[in-house]
Design a protein around this motif. Structure first.
Motif, PDB file in Angstrom:
ATOM      1  N   SER A 243       3.033   9.926  -1.325  1.00 39.44           N
ATOM      2  CA  SER A 243       4.326   9.589  -0.750  1.00 39.44           C
ATOM      3  C   SER A 243       4.177   9.033   0.661  1.00 39.44           C
ATOM      4  CB  SER A 243       5.246  10.817  -0.747  1.00 39.44           C
ATOM      5  OG  SER A 243       6.532  10.479  -0.272  1.00 39.44           O
ATOM      6  N   VAL A 244       3.318   9.622   1.459  1.00 38.87           N
ATOM      7  CA  VAL A 244       3.096   9.112   2.818  1.00 38.87           C
ATOM      8  C   VAL A 244       2.572   7.679   2.767  1.00 38.87           C
ATOM      9  CG1 VAL A 244       1.708   9.390   4.914  1.00 38.87           C
ATOM     10  CG2 VAL A 244       2.785  11.390   3.869  1.00 38.87           C
ATOM     11  N   GLU A 245       1.693   7.391   1.788  1.00 41.24           N
ATOM     12  CA  GLU A 245       1.191   6.028   1.648  1.00 41.24           C
ATOM     13  C   GLU A 245       2.327   5.050   1.349  1.00 41.24           C
ATOM     14  OE1 GLU A 245      -1.822   4.534   2.182  1.00 41.24           O
ATOM     15  OE2 GLU A 245      -2.149   6.477   3.147  1.00 41.24           O
ATOM     16  N   PHE A 246       3.230   5.430   0.450  1.00 39.82           N
ATOM     17  CA  PHE A 246       4.381   4.585   0.152  1.00 39.82           C
ATOM     18  C   PHE A 246       5.245   4.395   1.394  1.00 39.82           C
ATOM     19  CE2 PHE A 246       3.850   5.416  -4.487  1.00 39.82           C
ATOM     20  CZ  PHE A 246       4.068   4.131  -4.944  1.00 39.82           C
ATOM     21  N   HIS A 247       5.429   5.469   2.146  1.00 37.34           N
ATOM     22  CA  HIS A 247       6.341   5.426   3.287  1.00 37.34           C
ATOM     23  C   HIS A 247       5.750   4.719   4.507  1.00 37.34           C
ATOM     24  CE1 HIS A 247       8.653   8.274   0.904  1.00 37.34           C
ATOM     25  NE2 HIS A 247       9.624   8.206   1.778  1.00 37.34           N
ATOM     26  N   SER A 352       8.851  11.441   9.519  1.00 32.25           N
ATOM     27  CA  SER A 352       9.229  12.766   9.998  1.00 32.25           C
ATOM     28  C   SER A 352       9.152  13.766   8.847  1.00 32.25           C
ATOM     29  CB  SER A 352      10.642  12.708  10.589  1.00 32.25           C
ATOM     30  OG  SER A 352      10.968  13.885  11.285  1.00 32.25           O
ATOM     31  N   GLY A 353       9.297  15.057   9.169  1.00 35.42           N
ATOM     32  CA  GLY A 353       9.016  16.106   8.195  1.00 35.42           C
ATOM     33  C   GLY A 353      10.218  16.751   7.534  1.00 35.42           C
ATOM     34  N   GLU A 354      11.404  16.147   7.625  1.00 38.38           N
ATOM     35  CA  GLU A 354      12.593  16.747   7.026  1.00 38.38           C
ATOM     36  C   GLU A 354      12.436  16.915   5.514  1.00 38.38           C
ATOM     37  OE1 GLU A 354      14.233  15.028  10.852  1.00 38.38           O
ATOM     38  OE2 GLU A 354      12.696  14.483   9.385  1.00 38.38           O
ATOM     39  N   LEU A 473      19.881  15.548   7.507  1.00 36.48           N
ATOM     40  CA  LEU A 473      19.710  14.108   7.292  1.00 36.48           C
ATOM     41  C   LEU A 473      20.731  13.273   8.045  1.00 36.48           C
ATOM     42  CD1 LEU A 473      18.825  14.091   3.492  1.00 36.48           C
ATOM     43  CD2 LEU A 473      17.286  13.810   5.448  1.00 36.48           C
ATOM     44  N   LEU A 474      21.931  13.809   8.223  1.00 37.88           N
ATOM     45  CA  LEU A 474      22.952  13.068   8.959  1.00 37.88           C
ATOM     46  C   LEU A 474      22.516  12.835  10.399  1.00 37.88           C
ATOM     47  CD1 LEU A 474      25.852  11.884   8.603  1.00 37.88           C
ATOM     48  CD2 LEU A 474      26.674  13.987   9.660  1.00 37.88           C
ATOM     49  N   LYS A 475      22.048  13.893  11.053  1.00 37.57           N
ATOM     50  CA  LYS A 475      21.623  13.721  12.449  1.00 37.57           C
ATOM     51  C   LYS A 475      20.355  12.862  12.542  1.00 37.57           C
ATOM     52  CE  LYS A 475      19.508  18.390  12.774  1.00 37.57           C
ATOM     53  NZ  LYS A 475      18.081  18.115  12.889  1.00 37.57           N
ATOM     54  N   ALA A 476      19.486  12.973  11.531  1.00 39.87           N
ATOM     55  CA  ALA A 476      18.271  12.155  11.543  1.00 39.87           C
ATOM     56  C   ALA A 476      18.621  10.674  11.463  1.00 39.87           C
ATOM     57  CB  ALA A 476      17.361  12.552  10.382  1.00 39.87           C
ATOM     58  N   ASP A 477      19.538  10.334  10.583  1.00 39.03           N
ATOM     59  CA  ASP A 477      19.943   8.933  10.455  1.00 39.03           C
ATOM     60  C   ASP A 477      20.668   8.448  11.707  1.00 39.03           C
ATOM     61  OD1 ASP A 477      20.748   6.444   8.689  1.00 39.03           O
ATOM     62  OD2 ASP A 477      22.576   7.138   9.673  1.00 39.03           O
ATOM     63  N   LYS A 478      21.682   9.184  12.142  1.00 41.28           N
ATOM     64  CA  LYS A 478      22.524   8.690  13.232  1.00 41.28           C
ATOM     65  C   LYS A 478      21.773   8.620  14.566  1.00 41.28           C
ATOM     66  CE  LYS A 478      26.240   8.175  10.687  1.00 41.28           C
ATOM     67  NZ  LYS A 478      27.424   9.018  10.747  1.00 41.28           N
ATOM     68  N   MET A 479      20.903   9.609  14.837  1.00 42.59           N
ATOM     69  CA  MET A 479      20.201   9.600  16.125  1.00 42.59           C
ATOM     70  C   MET A 479      19.082   8.566  16.159  1.00 42.59           C
ATOM     71  SD  MET A 479      21.841  11.671  18.102  1.00 42.59           S
ATOM     72  CE  MET A 479      23.189  10.751  17.315  1.00 42.59           C
ATOM     73  N   SER A 480      18.434   8.333  15.027  1.00 38.61           N
ATOM     74  CA  SER A 480      17.407   7.282  15.003  1.00 38.61           C
ATOM     75  C   SER A 480      18.054   5.897  15.083  1.00 38.61           C
ATOM     76  CB  SER A 480      16.533   7.411  13.753  1.00 38.61           C
ATOM     77  OG  SER A 480      17.311   7.343  12.570  1.00 38.61           O
ATOM     78  N   MET A 481      19.120   5.687  14.308  1.00 39.19           N
ATOM     79  CA  MET A 481      19.766   4.379  14.325  1.00 39.19           C
ATOM     80  C   MET A 481      20.495   4.094  15.636  1.00 39.19           C
ATOM     81  SD  MET A 481      18.725   3.045  11.630  1.00 39.19           S
ATOM     82  CE  MET A 481      19.444   1.507  12.141  1.00 39.19           C
ATOM     83  N   ALA A 482      20.837   5.134  16.382  1.00 36.43           N
ATOM     84  CA  ALA A 482      21.430   4.922  17.707  1.00 36.43           C
ATOM     85  C   ALA A 482      20.493   4.107  18.589  1.00 36.43           C
ATOM     86  CB  ALA A 482      21.745   6.263  18.367  1.00 36.43           C
ATOM     87  N   HIS A 483      19.185   4.199  18.289  1.00 37.17           N
ATOM     88  CA  HIS A 483      18.177   3.477  19.074  1.00 37.17           C
ATOM     89  C   HIS A 483      17.469   2.410  18.246  1.00 37.17           C
ATOM     90  CE1 HIS A 483      18.781   6.234  22.390  1.00 37.17           C
ATOM     91  NE2 HIS A 483      18.701   7.232  21.532  1.00 37.17           N
ATOM     92  N   SER A 484      18.092   1.997  17.140  1.00 39.45           N
ATOM     93  CA  SER A 484      17.556   0.924  16.290  1.00 39.45           C
ATOM     94  C   SER A 484      16.134   1.224  15.842  1.00 39.45           C
ATOM     95  CB  SER A 484      17.588  -0.420  17.038  1.00 39.45           C
ATOM     96  OG  SER A 484      18.859  -0.668  17.573  1.00 39.45           O
ATOM     97  N   ILE A 485      15.955   2.430  15.325  1.00 36.33           N
ATOM     98  CA  ILE A 485      14.645   2.828  14.828  1.00 36.33           C
ATOM     99  C   ILE A 485      14.812   3.397  13.426  1.00 36.33           C
ATOM    100  CG2 ILE A 485      14.718   5.177  15.814  1.00 36.33           C
ATOM    101  CD1 ILE A 485      11.759   4.838  16.506  1.00 36.33           C
ATOM    102  N   GLU A 486      13.892   3.062  12.527  1.00 30.05           N
ATOM    103  CA  GLU A 486      13.972   3.541  11.146  1.00 30.05           C
ATOM    104  C   GLU A 486      13.194   4.842  11.000  1.00 30.05           C
ATOM    105  OE1 GLU A 486      13.846   1.020   7.683  1.00 30.05           O
ATOM    106  OE2 GLU A 486      11.968   1.963   7.072  1.00 30.05           O
ATOM    107  N   LEU A 487      13.887   5.869  10.524  1.00 29.66           N
ATOM    108  CA  LEU A 487      13.261   7.168  10.293  1.00 29.66           C
ATOM    109  C   LEU A 487      13.069   7.359   8.790  1.00 29.66           C
ATOM    110  CD1 LEU A 487      13.985  10.483  12.066  1.00 29.66           C
ATOM    111  CD2 LEU A 487      13.909  10.457   9.574  1.00 29.66           C
ATOM    112  N   ARG A 488      11.828   7.650   8.389  1.00 28.31           N
ATOM    113  CA  ARG A 488      11.494   7.845   6.978  1.00 28.31           C
ATOM    114  C   ARG A 488      11.057   9.289   6.746  1.00 28.31           C
ATOM    115  NH1 ARG A 488       7.871   2.386   5.690  1.00 28.31           N
ATOM    116  NH2 ARG A 488       9.526   0.852   6.087  1.00 28.31           N
ATOM    117  N   VAL A 489      11.399   9.799   5.578  1.00 31.05           N
ATOM    118  CA  VAL A 489      11.170  11.219   5.289  1.00 31.05           C
ATOM    119  C   VAL A 489      10.377  11.372   3.975  1.00 31.05           C
ATOM    120  CG1 VAL A 489      13.015  12.264   6.630  1.00 31.05           C
ATOM    121  CG2 VAL A 489      13.580  11.218   4.456  1.00 31.05           C
ATOM    122  N   PRO A 490       9.056  11.340   4.032  1.00 29.28           N
ATOM    123  CA  PRO A 490       8.243  11.303   2.809  1.00 29.28           C
ATOM    124  C   PRO A 490       8.334  12.533   1.911  1.00 29.28           C
ATOM    125  CG  PRO A 490       6.861  11.463   4.779  1.00 29.28           C
ATOM    126  CD  PRO A 490       8.237  11.164   5.242  1.00 29.28           C
TER     127      PRO A 490
END
Length: 606
Positions: A243-247, A352-354, A473-490
């Motif tokens: 999964s990490v390889e895919f992500h 990230s590890g969520e 997941l809500l805070k992970a999405d909103k706080m990362s996108m607040a800074h135009s960064i993509e957060l992935r959760v393998p």
């Protein structure tokens, strides 16, 4: 990773309205934009370029342009799907993962969502039949909101994009406040904006002729096997590495968030990015920087870290609550906001590890101590009676032990946070805000789905549907996108879930540890100390801050405001604040939950 917004319905100057809506979420996609408007339909897109940087802009079309796509997320098995679709005669014009969705919908229809491995929220508009198809990923990693108002369907990645539309009615949902005070996050399907709803995780939606139809396409289910422990651990380690390889697939720089916990440590050790990112506070009890740096050094990775000051945090609270769309009082949102800001200086994608706790049984609440096991040997009738009595007691030592030991999970467990007891929340609210669903009404539908399961599985099931989606997941999405960064959760991956579902309860939680089999798998990649380290959970020293006069006065000004009087018994909430400030009680989480709501309300309604 991007953002989208749009509407279906007659609207004057639809292109201008759509552009204004898109500008509300420019932080989700600062690299480019695109729009489609035709008759009643308007689809807008903001792009953060990750894959196929040159030709990956949206909206995307199929061969005859009868279907139009806007999409937020990543499809990790897109190469396999692409090959299958090309073999079936579909013609691709880009190398993006996005394009498999539109051809996949042509080929498979609604069954497409069952084939996707990834995180996603997307909309496909069928121009010939004037029909919309929309879907959200199985875990709810990416958000999707919708509202039907004044003959128009609004939809998008963030609620704030609806505000400029002339048909949108901005009104507070008075039923949302009381449950929020208990859960700490917006737990209802209808948001804090009346008439605005979340498309639930693992659901798709169709819309035609003014009619919305929503269906579930997947449900989490644990099916433990009788495999030997060693075999289970092998499978976990193998699927996590895969999964990490895919992500890691990306055409831009990839890094990793790193705390002191096993989850993010496992991801970082397998990914081995050039840089990991950590934030903390000056008090070492509230900082994971030292542990994160030590692991990074051992892995030969640079750890970029920053110590946060309370002044900096308080200055950004209004921005944070604005970005969240709805009030949210998990204190970890604050450092997460600054962590994303820190990472954005160097990378565009972070892993990230969520999700590992929910899938593999990692929370302390799932644990049954030896003392509890001995207590449970007492007759059920005695324990249940004591549990019922304990629920009525004020906060005293031993109360939670008696509740957990005497009552079933359904009778006491509502997820990983319980801020105000329901009666206490009722007592501090003014009359207009007590007509809301009860806590039992909120959790019961999920418990009804797992009536015959053990308590650990029941708790995991509830957390997968509520806590994970609407807090983690809500805070992970909103706080990362607040800074135009993509957060992935393998860990939140279709194949990882299949493996997690096979783990017996005794290898999820036992006398030795929580997340037992998972920790053994992580030990294949980590030093023993890191694999066995207990979860800290992004600690934030709010209880200390509220006892400093400067911050006490800031909170007091909100608690004594006319806005607070609309919602709360001001004498009651000032008693909570003062007793904490004077060191008589630890009311920090209760105070913070009220405070975050008032900040949010001021931003959106005043």
């Amino acid at each position: 990773m991007c953002g989208f917004t749009g509407f279906i319905g007659e609207t004057k100057n639809s292109s201008a309205v759509l552009e204004t809506m898109m500008n509300q979420i420019i932080h989700r996609g600062p690299d480019s934009s695109g729009m489609f408007t035709e008759n009643k339909a308007a689809l807008g897109f903001r792009r953060l370029s990750i894959i196929d940087l040159e030709s990956g802009s949206q909206p995307l079309y199929n061969e005859d342009e009868s279907f139009v796509l806007i999409f937020n997320g990543e499809i990790y098995n897109f190469m396999q799907l692409r090959e299958e679709l090309i073999a079936n005669g579909h013609l691709f014009v880009t190398h993006t993962d996005s394009e498999v969705l539109i051809h996949g919908y042509e080929e498979f229809g609604e069954k497409l969502v069952e084939k996707i491995r990834g995180m996603f929220a997307f909309v496909i508009w069928d121009r010939k039949n004037e029909k919309m198809f929309a879907a959200r990923d199985m875990f709810g990693i990416k958000p999707f909101y919708y509202a039907q108002m004044n003959g128009t369907l609004l939809f998008g990645s963030e609620i704030k994009s609806f505000l400029p539309h002339p048909h949108f009615n901005k009104e507070l949902n008075e039923k949302a406040l009381k449950p929020y005070l208990t859960f700490q996050y917006p737990v209802l399907n209808e948001t804090f904006f009346k008439g605005v709803f979340k498309l639930p995780a693992a659901h798709f939606m169709t819309y035609k002729n003014g009619q919305i139809n929503i269906q579930r396409y997947w449900s989490p289910k644990f099916n433990p096997t009788k495999q030997p422990l060693e075999e289970i651990v092998d499978e976990i380690d193998q699927v996590v590495r895969e999964s990490v390889e895919f992500h890691r697939i990306s055409d831009v720089k990839v890094g990793s968030f790193l705390s002191s916990g096993v989850d993010s440590s496992y991801v970082a050790s397998v990914l081995k990015p050039n840089k990991t990112f950590t934030v903390g506070f000056s008090d070492k009890n509230f900082s994971e920087i030292d542990n994160a740096k030590a692991l990074s050094d051992e892995l030969g990775i640079e750890n970029v870290n920053e110590i946060l000051s309370p002044d900096l945090c308080f200055d950004k609270l209004e921005d944070i609550q604005y970005m969240m769309d709805e009030p949210h009082s998990n204190p970890s949102i604050v450092p997460l906001y600054f962590l994303a800001e820190l990472a954005k200086r160097d990378v565009t994608v972070v892993l990230s590890g969520e999700g590992a706790d929910e899938l593999f049984g990692g929370y302390a609440e799932y644990d049954t101590t030896n003392t509890m096991k001995k207590y449970k040997k007492l007759p059920t009738l005695i324990r249940k009676s004591l549990g019922v009595i304990a629920k009525r007691l004020p906060e005293v030592r031993g109360k939670n032990f008696l509740i957990k030991g005497g009552l079933s999970a359904e009778e006491w467990f509502i997820g990983q946070a319980k801020i105000f007891e329901e009666k206490e929340a009722q007592g501090i609210l003014t009359n207009g805000y007590n007509n809301a669903p009860t806590v039992k009404e909120i959790v019961k539908p999920y418990y009804d789905q797992v009536k015959r399961e053990d308590d650990v599985t029941k708790m995991q099931h509830l957390d997968l549907h509520l806590w994970l989606v609407d807090d983690i997941l809500l805070k992970a999405d909103k706080m990362s996108m607040a800074h135009s960064i993509e957060l992935r959760v393998p860990f939140l991956d279709r194949e990882v879930m299949k493996t997690a579902a096979k783990v017996p309860v005794k290898y999820r939680v036992n006398d030795l540890d929580t997340k037992f089999a998972f920790r053994l798998a992580a030990g294949r990649a980590l030093p023993k100390e890191s694999a066995n380290r207990k979860k800290i959970g992004f600690p934030v020293p709010i209880r200390h801050w509220i006892r400093e006069e400067k911050y006490y006065m800031k909170i007091k000004s909100h608690f004594e405001s006319p806005q607070a009087a609309q919602f709360f018994d001001q004498q009651e909430i000032m008693t909570l604040l003062n007793s904490h400030y004077e060191g008589k009680k630890n009311n920090a989480r209760k105070i913070w939950t009220i405070f975050m709501f008032l900040i949010w309300y001021k931003k959106y309604f005043n």
